[in-house]
Every structure is written in C-alpha cells, then in structure tokens.
Design a protein around this motif. Structure first.
Motif, PDB file in Angstrom:
ATOM      1  N   GLY A 220      -9.220 -42.549  -1.277  1.00 18.90           N
ATOM      2  CA  GLY A 220      -9.954 -43.402  -2.211  1.00 18.90           C
ATOM      3  C   GLY A 220      -9.824 -42.902  -3.640  1.00 18.90           C
ATOM      4  O   GLY A 220      -9.684 -43.674  -4.585  1.00 18.90           O
ATOM      5  N   GLY A 221      -9.855 -41.584  -3.805  1.00 18.84           N
ATOM      6  CA  GLY A 221      -9.850 -41.015  -5.152  1.00 18.84           C
ATOM      7  C   GLY A 221      -8.450 -40.930  -5.732  1.00 18.84           C
ATOM      8  O   GLY A 221      -8.044 -41.751  -6.562  1.00 18.84           O
ATOM      9  N   LEU A 222      -7.691 -39.919  -5.278  1.00 17.66           N
ATOM     10  CA  LEU A 222      -6.348 -39.735  -5.835  1.00 17.66           C
ATOM     11  C   LEU A 222      -5.460 -40.939  -5.535  1.00 17.66           C
ATOM     12  O   LEU A 222      -4.638 -41.340  -6.357  1.00 17.66           O
ATOM     13  N   GLY A 223      -5.620 -41.529  -4.335  1.00 15.59           N
ATOM     14  CA  GLY A 223      -4.791 -42.676  -3.967  1.00 15.59           C
ATOM     15  C   GLY A 223      -5.012 -43.843  -4.895  1.00 15.59           C
ATOM     16  O   GLY A 223      -4.074 -44.402  -5.475  1.00 15.59           O
ATOM     17  N   ASN A 224      -6.274 -44.222  -5.096  1.00 16.03           N
ATOM     18  CA  ASN A 224      -6.567 -45.332  -5.990  1.00 16.03           C
ATOM     19  C   ASN A 224      -6.080 -45.053  -7.396  1.00 16.03           C
ATOM     20  O   ASN A 224      -5.592 -45.936  -8.085  1.00 16.03           O
ATOM     21  N   TYR A 225      -6.241 -43.814  -7.837  1.00 13.01           N
ATOM     22  CA  TYR A 225      -5.886 -43.507  -9.218  1.00 13.01           C
ATOM     23  C   TYR A 225      -4.375 -43.495  -9.390  1.00 13.01           C
ATOM     24  O   TYR A 225      -3.838 -44.078 -10.331  1.00 13.01           O
ATOM     25  N   PHE A 226      -3.675 -42.818  -8.462  1.00 11.58           N
ATOM     26  CA  PHE A 226      -2.279 -42.512  -8.745  1.00 11.58           C
ATOM     27  C   PHE A 226      -1.267 -43.426  -8.064  1.00 11.58           C
ATOM     28  O   PHE A 226      -0.150 -43.550  -8.553  1.00 11.58           O
TER      29      PHE A 226
END
Lengths: 649, 215, 270
Positions: A173-179
């Motif tokens: 959710g975090g790094l995936g959504n961002y990057f």
C-alpha cells in the motif's frame, strides 16, 4: 493558500463559510453516530428483551455503521457521495500542505504516504505490545498481565496488527502506491478514487483490532483459529471485522496497482523492461487478488459461526477446516510480505554498484515461481495434525520453494561479484536483509522436514524463524528502501554516519534477540505462554533485554528518518545515479508525476560502456500528434494500449 | 474525455475555502487518544476509584452467585456483618466443575510452579467456625466442610461430603446449592475463587472479592 | 581470476571450520535432551541438515562479507562507469540452479522421506506389538492418562495431579483423544490440543472427535526432576489455561513400573 480564487462551479455566490471540522474528527463523530444508529436498530428489533445494549450481533451491525460513517466523514460524503447522487459539491482536492494527508485524496503519492503513515502507526502500536510481551516473559510467572487471557489477547493484537496493518501494508500500500506509478512512467493510477477510499480503511482496521479487548479477551493469536475462537468472548468479532477492513484495503491496492501496471505503462515500457520492484508488486498483487477473497470469506463464515451461531468450524463441525482455510491464505500471505523485499534487493544493488543486473530474467522467474508455489505449501503448518499420507507431498513443495527463492540471491550475488559497490546506508540494510533472510530460510529447511518439524512445531524455533523471514526480509529491506528513496520522497537526504550507526545497532539487536529464540525452542519453550518452567528464565530474560534495545533501535530509525525528511540536507535530483523512471522527475514528484509523458527507450538495469539513458521525457509533442485521443472523439482509455503508440525501440 | 490517458485531468484552481483548524485537529485527536487509552487500560482503576468514593450497594437476603467458564457473576459483593444471607450458588458451565472457596492470603508463587504442585489453598478460610445451612443440593460433585458448622437439609448422601482442603462446595456442570448463613463478624476484604484443575481456574481469573462491612 | 580463487579457498576453509563447529554442537546434542527412539530420528535428521547446510550458509555469509571488504568503493566515491558487465554466466546459473535442485531433492529423499518411512513403520503390525497402550485424553486443561491393559482409568499423584509413568525400553502406543469423559458431546466440546513431551522429540495434535496414535519407545530412566524437558506439555494454544496444561512424567524400570501400577490400583480401589 496561494491559489487564485474562482467562483465555484455550482453557481452559488461564494459567501463566507465557517471553517469546517477537521475531517478526522468529523469521521470519528460520524462513526459514533453510525454505530449508535445501527446498534440501536438491532437492539430495538431484538425479539429477546433484556440483553445488554451492545451484543455480539448488534456490535457487528454497529461496526458496519461506524465504518460507513467513518468513510463518509473523512471526505467521501463531499468527494464521492454528493457527485454520485448528482448534487453540487464544494470538494476540491488539496494540492499541497500537510492537511492533504489527513483527508480524502486521489493522488497516489499522497495515498502512498498515508499508507506508510498508518502502517508505521500500526508497527509502533504492535511493537509496543511486543515490548509488553517481552517484559512479561522476563519472569516465568505472570507480572504485568494479570491473567493469561490478557497476554494471549496481546499476542493476538501484536500478530494481527503486524501482519495485516504493517507487513502487508507498508511495502504494497505504501511503497507500491507511491512508486509503482512513478516507476512505470504513469501520471496517475487507474482507480485513484477507490484507492483513496481504501487507505482510510486501514485506521478502521487498526482501531478495531486494538480495541477488541473492550468486547472481551480472545486467545487465538493472529490466526483467530477455530474451534478455540468459538469459546472466546466477543473480542474475536473485532478481530474478524478489523482484519476484514485491513484486507479489503489491501485488496483495493492490489486491484488498483495491477490495473495501473496493465493500462498505464509509459510508451516503450514493455513487460520485458518492467522494473523489478514493479514485478515484485505485480506478483504479490496477483497473490492478494487470489487469496484475500478466500480468507475474507473464511472470516465471514467464522463471524457467522459466532453470532448466528452456525457450526462450520466447531468441534462438532469440522475442527480442522478453519486451519486449512486459514493457512491456504496464510502461507501466500508470508510471500506477499517477502517477495517485494526480494525485488527491492535487486532494485537497489545494481544502482549502488552501477553495474548491470545479473540474470534479470532469473530474478523475475524466481518471483513468479515463488508466487505460484506459495499456494501449494500451506499444510506444512499442520504437520502435527495432518493425515500421515498428506505429509510428504506438502513437505516436497515446501522444500522446493526454496529454489526460486534462491534466484533472488543468485541475481544479487552475480551483480555484486567483482563490482565496486557503494556501501552506503541503503546498501548496508540490503546486505543485512540478505543475511537475515538467509537465516530465516535455512531454519525453514529444518521446519520443512516433517520429522524435525514434529519436534520444533509450536515452539520458539518457529517464532524465531518467522521473525527472521518477515522482519529480516520485509522490515530490513523496507528501511533500505526508505533510505534509498528518501531523496525522492522528500527531496532531502540523510547523514551516512548516523544512518549506518543506526542500521548496525538494529542489526545486532535483532540478531541477538531472535537467534536465541532458536535455542529456546530447542530447549522446550512452547508458544503462547505467559508462564513457563523456570529453567527457561535466564535466556528469556536476556532475550528481553535485547528486544528492548531492538525496539529502541527501530524507534530511533523512524525518528531519524522523520528528522531527515524535514531537516536533512538537500539531495540532488538523482543522487544514486539510478536509471528507473521515478528519478527522471523532480523530487518530490509534482502532482501528475512527470511534466511530460516519459518514454522508455532502453533497459533500466544496464550500466557501463555503451548503455544509454533509458528514459526520455521530450516525446510529448510527437506522442500527442499520433495519439488516438486527439484524433478520435470517442476515445476511451479502456482501449488504450501502452505499446500501441507507435513508439518502439 | 479529450485527453491522453496518461494525461492529468484539466486542473481547476482551488477555490478559497476556510481551512480546518490545526488546533482542533490536534486537540481532538489527542483527546480521542486519551479516551481510548483510558477505556483500554483504566477500566479497573475507574471502578476501584468509584467504589472507594461511593461504596457499593450492600447485598443481603437472597443472592445469586453464578459460576461460568472461568469467572463468577458477580465477582464483587458487599455484605454487612449480622445480615441474614442466602447464597444460591449455581454452576452455569456446560463442561466444567466449579467450586466456591473463600478466604485470605493465597500463596500465588505455588501457582506458578510446573511439575509437581503443592496442594495449597487459603491460609485463612472464611468459613472457619461459621454456622451455615445447606439445602436444595443438585448436581453436587463433592462438598468439603472443613471447620464450618454445617447443617444439612435433606439426605446427606446428596452432598457427597469429603474431607481435605478448604470449605468448598464443588458443583458438576449445571449443579446448584443454597447456602444460608448469618454474615459472621469477620469484617474486611475477602477473596473467593475456584481452585478446580490444579488452580488453573483461579489462575485464569476465576476469582472475586467480598467486602464485609462492620455491623 | 584472483577473486575467484581467494573466495573458493576461503569458502573451503570456513566450511571446514564450520563442520568442526557442527561436530562440537552435535556432541553436545543440539536438541538438549532426547530420550526416545522417535526423538532420535528427529535428532539425526536435524544433525544431517546442519552438516549439509553449513557450507551453504558459509557461502552466502562469506560472500556478503567479501562484498563489504573487496567489492566496495571508498566512501563518497562513485563506482567506475567505463566497463561492460556480464549480465549472464551460464556456468554459474547452471551450478546454482542445478545445485539447489539437487540439494532439495536430496533433502526430500533423506532425511524427509527416509525418516518418515521409519516413523510410519512404527504403526505397522511388525513393530506395533501393543506392549503398552496408554489412552491420553486431553481436555481444557488437563491430561488424563489411562492404562486399559492394567485397568487403570486415571493415574494420579498423591496430590491429585494427573501423572504419566512409562517403563523404559518398552514400545508405547499412545491413543490420543480429546473426547471429554465428563460431559455430553456438544458444540462446546473441547478444542485442539497438542500432546508434546519435549524430551521425546515429537508432538501430535489432539483433535476433537478424532483419534490419533503416536508410537515411541522411551530410552532412558528419567523424570521431570532429572530434566524439566521430561514433561507432558500442551503445545497448541487452547485457551487461558494453556501454559499450565502440563503434567509430570516419569520413565522408570520395569519393576518400578509394576509396583507403580499396583499402587495406582490400590489408590483407585481404596
């Protein structure tokens, strides 16, 4: 705000308005109202009078009301519901300032940071509970937990929050959504509004699980397993509901990211050129799309088992079925956590070594095969209760899954061999992660062997093993990734001395804590016990001391990253000399990521003589001239094929 | 839509809206956090504080004491010396034996032991020398009178009287028993609990307290 | 070529040192205290895996250290850019992939399958001679032991605790049930427990409504007082009483066992 004032589209004359309530507070208020409405309704129609105001069934409906109230209050009312019903809305997405992180957003970077923020919150809460557990285990008898049920509830909340609100959430959710959108040269995600809704289910889930003791203690640990759960107080309902919210949030992430990778890749970013981190994300997102609905169904059935009640999983039903269904999801879940970490290793190593990635196809094949095999190994969690005839097949697949896992090591070793790598903080975290996961993996070989498993199952050996695999892979790689991407996330960088010192302290504390778990397990320390025979006390005491240092080290890292985020030195646009597209825009990236649509013209992982810069950002005019959108008024993005723009290389 | 799929939507500048208040946000979330922490950790302290300030209602006459799987309802009672009491003790468990013992000073260290457990219980048994009348036995597993002065209503066989340990009626699942007595002059705070299955019931929280007020 | 040779030599040297360390660990029994034939199987498998995995462990760890020592730039320096890099090396990939497949197939054949075959053989008629049958009933939260061949329905210590006593070197068949003898079978019937004696090196779950068997032979005279790993312990969480769902255990000589059976009969009858 610095923006020019315009007349709202609704046409009403703008009149001075009272400042609205902060969305988070409004969400709490509306959640309380939603809970009271539905709970009271259920109590009012309850044919059996004399129940307390909150019963098992009423709290389930009340919780649904609270979740809906929470989501509407956080901004869905203005941003989604009103437009959906055709009413004018004054909602405008905030473009800057800290406030946008505390309300509904559709920018994948804001959503990604919201996920990271909530995941870190979950990590700190669950980590704090771990500290209480270690304090309890310093003595062989009960101290701060008065009764075993309190301790078991703490174990359950620790495991549930760590798995569902941190381990599954931070990287995906975090790094995936961002990057992921940045790394495929996309300017936004496909389901951006849904994604913005999904992230606000994370605090719902965390708070639900955290406050489950209000409804009574539950003793099952993070598995919520039957038939024991059937005896638990209503606290177990909040386990089911909280995990339902958290898995729903992760499911939305998976849907959104898979759709985005399928439909929004930049021209020239073929599947063969897809960054490794994105491959990792796609494989685990597919795993989530397969297995999360399965476990959600199981939890709904278990919930009905409790509130109706039914007899799916009770002792008179089929007492092993729940465990089967749980681990059917539970083992893929472990790989959902670990695979992004393998991808991160091979994302960062070539950059830091400025050396071409070795055996790229093997690294990808490894990820994909781990994904496929992960659904065939679940019953190795059940060697002690499985039929004998089923032990060997599951043992076989469990041992075989170490082969594709090893490919991540093979690529990393091939890349690092005879390289000149920059041994900076992110790289150090990655090497530490490789070391830790090695221990986790090798101790897993012992557990995969059934005859050894029959002795080590349900002991601290297993606890040590899965903390090595999960913290070792996911948390250490996560810190590596955050230090690596800190210049991208914040435009600032960190101090190498501080970064390395903190990494080394964390590494030592982690290993000193969890390596002794193996010895405790061999010596007869079983799981889920706040009281144990006195001969195990000296080592437990020692483990607790290191655990406290480890807790402090994690906290120190988080605080230091937060400090650098605001006060670190200015970083360059591409400080590591990376070739993946996220570095070909300003840091942090603007609202729609790239000023013009970038185009990928070469491999992202080739370095050295004769390689070119793979990302070109000047092709907009050419692209627009040939794009169907400008020529065909009926154009719909569903028809869009990223490779169909006539741009090949 | 007339835009390239990977293109941003046409941006409209944000209208000037009053900002929500930063102070409200911080104070509000902090207050919710504190309230949450209190509900999680502070309930027993709140109850104790309320009891010490307001006291709690004195029960007399007929009182029900229910044993469930591993707790009592009620788990706190206030009695007054000299009151006539009838406690109807009832085991509501479907599966487990439960008993009702009452006393002071239990050696908790013994309970933490593994291996061979010492057979220990209350150092001071509340029922020592107390006249008590038992009646309406149903589903009694055994009854140990210890030093109490017991009058049995009905045939004694139904009580399965045994010796050893504290005053303890032990009921089978679904069993019940009436105990009638005058609250003796033993004021102060007394503990009660169930020691069945090597004290595990007690250790897992099957315990309660009786506050006896002077007459 | 230089690095390859240095690395290979170091790998061999450290693997040998690791193997010597393994011998020391094995001599001191990595499982601390094992006194049953089942446990010996587990211990042998454990030792085998330890010995074979040591070079693998040394390889990766040595590589990580080697990287930090030999393959790094000075602080603040960029890696040199004027090189062409191999992105494939068929020999290395072949050795790695082939090696990991071979290693895992080996582990599956031995110790996995070989040890399981020995374990499964224990319930075959040749080995399953019913020398001693012990019915083990698990309920929240106690272990109840009965010896149908001796007419003992529940064996107890003088304090009323459940007690398991076994004669040394006699094959035992444990019949594991969770049926609760004290109440009718309803939906609140018991939960899953796990029958574990750490010193016997094996555990088997006890499932409500199902009967499971465990076969082993205790190989030494011992008791909880000799080593606290000699205890019956529930290993699967079964509610708040789980930590204390344990029971003392004694392995005794044949004569002592016969005396104990007599004493238990007297206790039950009197």
């Amino acid at each position: 705000m610095a923006h020019a004032m315009t007349v709202p589209e609704s046409g009403h004359a703008p009149r001075p308005r009272k400042a609205p309530m902060p969305p988070v507070l409004r969400a709490f208020l509306w959640a309380a109202i939603g809970f009271l409405l539905l709970n009271t309704f259920v109590i009012a129609v309850d044919p059996f009078r004399g129940h307390p105001f909150v019963t098992g069934p009423s709290v389930v409906f009340g919780w649904v009301g609270a979740a809906i109230g929470w989501l509407l209050g956080i901004g869905l009312y203005d941003a989604v519901l009103l437009p959906l019903m055709g009413f004018p809305t004054r909602w405008q997405e905030r473009q800057q300032g800290w406030r946008r992180y505390w309300e509904f957003a559709t920018d994948h970077k804001v959503i990604g940071l919201q996920y990271m923020m909530f995941a870190v919150g979950g990590f700190l809460i669950a980590g704090g509970i771990a500290m209480l557990m270690r304090y309890e285990l310093m003595t062989p008898y009960l101290t701060i937990f008065h009764y075993p049920s309190n301790y078991l509830t703490a174990v359950g909340i620790h495991g549930t929050l760590m798995m569902f609100s941190f381990a599954t959430v931070f990287m995906i959710g975090g790094l995936g959504n961002y990057f992921v959108p940045l790394m495929i040269g996309a300017r936004e995600t496909v389901l951006s509004k849904l994604s913005g809704i999904g992230v606000w289910l994370v605090p719902v889930g965390i708070l639900t699980v955290l406050f489950s003791p209000l409804l009574g203690e539950w003793s099952t640990g993070w598995r919520g397993y039957e038939p024991l759960a059937g005896q638990d107080a209503n606290g177990i309902l909040f386990y089911y509901l909280g995990v339902l919210a958290l898995t729903m949030s992760s499911l939305i992430v998976a849907l959104n990211l898979v759709a985005t990778v399928m439909f929004r890749r930049a021209p020239g970013l073929t599947w063969g050129r897809l960054p490794l981190f994105v491959w990792g994300q796609v494989t685990v997102n597919l795993l989530m799309l397969i297995w999360f609905p399965e476990i959600q169904t199981t939890f709904v059935m278990a919930l009905l088992d409790k509130v109706v009640p039914l007899n799916f999983f009770t002792a008179t039903g089929s007492p092993l079925t729940y465990l089967m269904l749980f681990w059917l999801f539970g083992h893929p879940e472990v790989y959902i956590i670990a695979v992004p970490a393998f991808a991160i290793w091979n994302e960062i190593i070539p950059v830091m070594a400025q050396k071409s990635l070795f055996g790229r196809q093997w690294a990808v094949i490894g990820l994909v095969f781990v994904m496929m095999l992960s659904g065939l190994v679940w019953a190795h969690h059940m060697f002690t209760n499985l039929r004998n005839s089923e032990i060997l097949p599951f043992s076989f697949f469990t041992e075989m899954i170490s082969i594709p896992t090893g490919f991540a090591y093979m690529s990393a070793i091939g890349t690092l061999w005879k390289s000149k790598v920059r041994l900076n903080t992110p790289m150090l975290w990655i090497l530490m992660s490789m070391f830790n996961f090695l221990i986790g993996g090798l101790t897993g070989v012992f557990l995969a062997d059934p005859i050894v498993n029959l002795q080590l199952h349900d002991t601290f050996w297993v606890v040590g093993h899965f903390h090595y695999t999960i913290i070792g892979s996911m948390v250490f790689s996560g810190f590596g990734a955050i230090y690596y991407w800190l210049p991208k996330l914040s435009g600032r960088t960190f101090n190498e001395t501080w970064g390395k010192t903190l990494a080394i302290i964390t590494f030592l504390a982690f290993n000193l804590t969890f390596s002794q778990f193996f010895l405790l397990g061999l010596h007869g320390m079983n799981r889920w016990v706040p009281a144990y025979p006195a001969y195990l006390q000296p080592m437990n005491f020692e483990v607790s001391i290191f655990a406290f240092i480890l807790g402090a080290a994690f906290l120190g890292n988080i605080l230091y990253i937060g400090y650098c985020w605001r006060n670190g030195a200015q970083a360059g646009e591409n400080p590591w000399g990376a070739k993946t597209p996220e570095w070909f825009t300003s840091s942090p990236a603007p609202r729609y990521n790239f000023p013009v649509q970038p185009e990928i013209v070469g491999s992202l992982y080739l370095y050295g003589e004769g390689t070119k810069v793979p990302v070109v950002t000047t092709a907009l005019g050419e692209l627009a001239a040939t794009s169907r959108a400008t020529q065909d008024p009926q154009f719909d993005w569903h028809d869009y094929a990223p490779d169909g723009g006539g741009v090949t290389s | 839509m007339s835009k390239v799929p990977n293109e941003p939507p046409i941006e409209s500048p944000e209208p000037q809206q009053p900002e929500w208040s930063r102070r409200q946000f911080l104070v509000g979330t902090a207050a919710i956090g504190v309230a949450g922490a209190v509900t999680l950790f502070g309930r027993q302290s709140l109850v104790n504080a309320a009891r010490s300030v307001f006291g709690s209602p004195v029960s007399s006459g007929t009182v029900h004491l229910y044993a469930y799987d591993y707790y009592y309802i009620p788990n706190y009672m206030t009695w007054r010396v000299g009151d006539r009491m009838e406690v109807i003790f009832q085991n509501q468990s479907h599966t487990h034996w439960h008993e009702w013992t009452m006393g002071r000073h239990v050696n908790e260290a013994y309970f933490q032991a593994f291996g061979n457990l010492p057979a220990d219980a209350w150092q001071e048994d509340f029922w020592d020398g107390v006249p008590v009348t038992l009646s309406d036995p149903y589903g009694i597993d055994n009854f140990v009178p210890n030093q109490a002065i017991v009058t049995y209503v009905g045939p004694k066989a139904a009580y399965n009287i045994q010796s050893g340990g504290d005053f303890s009626p032990t009921l089978k699942p679904g069993g019940s028993l009436h105990l009638s007595f005058t609250v003796p002059n033993k004021p102060g705070l007394w503990d009660f609990g169930c020691f069945v299955q090597q004290y595990i019931h007690y250790r897992t929280g099957m315990r309660g307290q009786v506050m006896i007020l002077p007459a | 070529m230089g690095e390859n040779v240095v690395f290979a030599v170091l790998w061999v040297v450290f693997s040998v040192l690791g193997e010597i360390g393994d011998r020391v660990i094995i001599r001191h029994n990595p499982m601390y205290y094992i006194v049953s034939n089942q446990g010996q199987l587990a211990l042998q498998a454990f030792n085998f895996l330890l010995v074979v995995l040591t070079p693998v462990f040394v390889f990766v760890v040595l590589f990580l250290v080697f990287t930090m020592v030999r393959f790094t730039t000075k602080r603040g320096e960029m890696p040199p850019a004027n090189k062409r890099f191999a992105i494939d090396n068929k020999a290395f990939v072949l050795v790695w992939v082939g090696g990991s497949i071979a290693l895992n197939l080996l582990f599956f054949l031995h110790p996995t399958t070989s040890a399981m075959e020995q374990m499964f053989a224990l319930d075959q008629p040749a080995a399953n001679t019913h020398d001693l049958v012990v019915d083990v009933t698990a309920r929240q939260w106690q272990w109840i032991f009965s010896y149908p061949q001796y007419g003992l329905t529940q064996t107890l210590t003088p304090n009323g605790q459940n007690l398991l006593e076994l004669p040394v070197n006699v094959p035992v068949k444990f019949v594991l049930r969770s049926y609760d003898p004290y109440h009718t079978y309803d939906q609140y019937a018991d939960v899953i427990h796990s029958f574990w004696v750490p010193a016997f090196g094996i555990k088997e779950d006890v499932i409500p409504g199902e009967t499971r068997y465990e076969y082993l032979t205790p190989t030494a005279i011992t008791s909880y007082a000799v080593n606290p790993m000699v205890r019956v312990q529930c290993a699967e969480v079964c509610g708040p009483g789980h930590p204390w769902m344990e029971s003392p255990l004694a392995v005794v000589s044949d004569q002592q066992f016969a005396q104990w059976v007599k004493a238990q009969k007297a206790l039950a009858n009197g």
